[in-house]
Scaffold this active site. Structure first.
Site, PDB file in Angstrom:
ATOM      1  CG  ASP A   1      -8.674   1.849   3.223  1.00 28.32           C
ATOM      2  OD1 ASP A   1      -8.410   0.893   3.972  1.00 28.32           O
ATOM      3  OD2 ASP A   1      -7.900   2.814   3.051  1.00 28.32           O
TER       4      ASP A   1
ATOM      5  CD  GLU B   1      -2.823   1.399   2.332  1.00 30.28           C
ATOM      6  OE1 GLU B   1      -2.925   0.464   3.156  1.00 30.28           O
ATOM      7  OE2 GLU B   1      -3.577   2.406   2.325  1.00 30.28           O
TER       8      GLU B   1
ATOM      9  CD  GLU C   1      -7.077  -1.077   6.680  1.00 31.50           C
ATOM     10  OE1 GLU C   1      -8.212  -0.682   7.005  1.00 31.50           O
ATOM     11  OE2 GLU C   1      -6.208  -0.333   6.196  1.00 31.50           O
TER      12      GLU C   1
ATOM     13  CG  ASN D   1      -5.010   5.008   0.746  1.00 31.08           C
ATOM     14  OD1 ASN D   1      -5.878   4.250   1.185  1.00 31.08           O
ATOM     15  ND2 ASN D   1      -3.722   4.862   1.017  1.00 31.08           N
TER      16      ASN D   1
ATOM     17  CD  GLU E   1      -5.861   0.564   0.242  1.00 30.82           C
ATOM     18  OE1 GLU E   1      -6.106   1.240   1.265  1.00 30.82           O
ATOM     19  OE2 GLU E   1      -4.996  -0.334   0.202  1.00 30.82           O
TER      20      GLU E   1
END
Ligand code: C2E
Ligand code: MG
Ligand code: MG
Ligand code: MG
Length: 283
Positions: free
Chosen positions: A176, A59, A233, A114, A146
């Protein structure tokens, strides 16, 4: 001081608000300068296959250290960038640098990125992303975007169009921080997500909290039914990872496996694990 009249307190409160507003403006100005100078950097945190512990992707997380302000957390500067209209430019800078770095990685690793809520109401977002991928020569099928439930709220129709455009180009889309927003399960019917990321607040309580355990198991069952991949996560402890494997969770991310690191450190980490794998085969 504490005994001041109501009016007095109003004055103090106003001064505090003024200070806060000044600080936001200061960060905004510093960030504009940093973005123009190309000084916001992507860091990368590994996402692993929980069973084998192999890294399957990374990520992208934006990092910024200002000359005067020092390191500023994305929790602080991302909302300011959004509010003050800098997010698009900042995001393009970070995505460009991230895809340039990820070109040097093994081809089977994906990169996730993101998107902020305001980027999901801007119909140019998709074009900007694709232009960057074309310029850096990064395969869209290796990119994952995300988005959060909050990001879908303000204009679902607009968000849906952007998501569909990206998916048509082979970009995968994941939801997310699942479980923390003003979520509606209906969204999961309207949108087609490739992956769902279980928010770390659930993972944090998985060992000592029955409700958290049940919620995670329900999310996993739902993902299986809907054909979505899952990543948990914020895994910090071995026991959390083991419990998640028991429940059938395939993907994981968290400090237990690796903290976000810059491009050089990430490449070094990948080279070391590649050499480790070669040695293992040679034995
Ligand atoms: P996120 O997308 O949910 O990213 C995960 C956050 O959890 C990251 O915080 C990461 O460092 C942190 N984290 C990962 N593993 C653990 C763990 O085991 N324990 C704990 N306590 N935390 C862990 P970070 O880097 O501070 O980023 C915060 C948020 O800022 C991100 O949440 C994301 O929403 C936003 N953000 C960061 N970079 C970007 C960006 O380039 N663009 C946009 N739009 N948002 C970004
Ligand atoms: Mg994220
Ligand atoms: Mg997250
Ligand atoms: Mg989060």
């Amino acid at each position: 001081q504490a005994k001041r009249s109501g009016r007095g307190r109003v004055v103090v409160y106003t001064r505090e608000m003024e200070e806060a507003a000044k600080r936001v403006t200061r960060i905004e100005q510093a960030l504009r300068r940093a973005v123009s100078a190309g000084e916001v950097e992507p860091h990368f945190q590994p996402i692993v296959d929980l069973k084998t512990r192999r890294t399957v992707g990374f990520e992208t997380l934006a990092r910024w250290t200002d000359r005067d302000l020092g390191p500023v957390s994305p929790v602080v500067f991302i909302p300011i960038a959004e509010e003050r209209g800098i997010i698009g430019q900042m995001s393009q800078l970070v995505l460009r640098k991230a895809t340039e770095a990820a070109r040097d990685w093994p081809e089977d690793l994906f990169l996730s990125f993101n998107l902020s809520p305001s980027q999901l109401v801007d119909q140019n977002t998709g074009l900007h992303i694709l232009a960057i991928l074309e310029r850096t020569g990064f395969d869209p099928r290796r990119l994952e975007i995300e988005i959060t439930e909050t990001g879908l709220m303000s204009d679902p129709a607009s968000a849906e169009k952007i998501v569909q455009d990206l998916r048509r180009c082979g970009i995968r889309v994941s939801l997310d921080d699942f479980g923390t927003g003003q979520s509606s399960l209906g969204r999961l019917r309207e949108f087609h997500f490739d992956k769902l990321k279980i928010d770390r607040t659930f993972v944090a309580s998985i060992l000592d909290d029955r409700p958290a355990e049940h919620i995670i198991r329900a999310i996993l069952a739902m993902c299986e039914g809907l054909g979505m991949d899952v990543v948990a996560e914020g895994i910090e402890e071995e026991a959390q990872a083991e419990r998640l494997v028991q429940f059938g969770c395939a993907g994981g991310q968290g400090f237990l496996f690796g903290r976000p690191a810059n491009a050089d450190a990430t490449l070094g980490y990948l080279r070391d694990s590649f050499r480790g794998a070669q040695r293992a085969r040679a034995v």
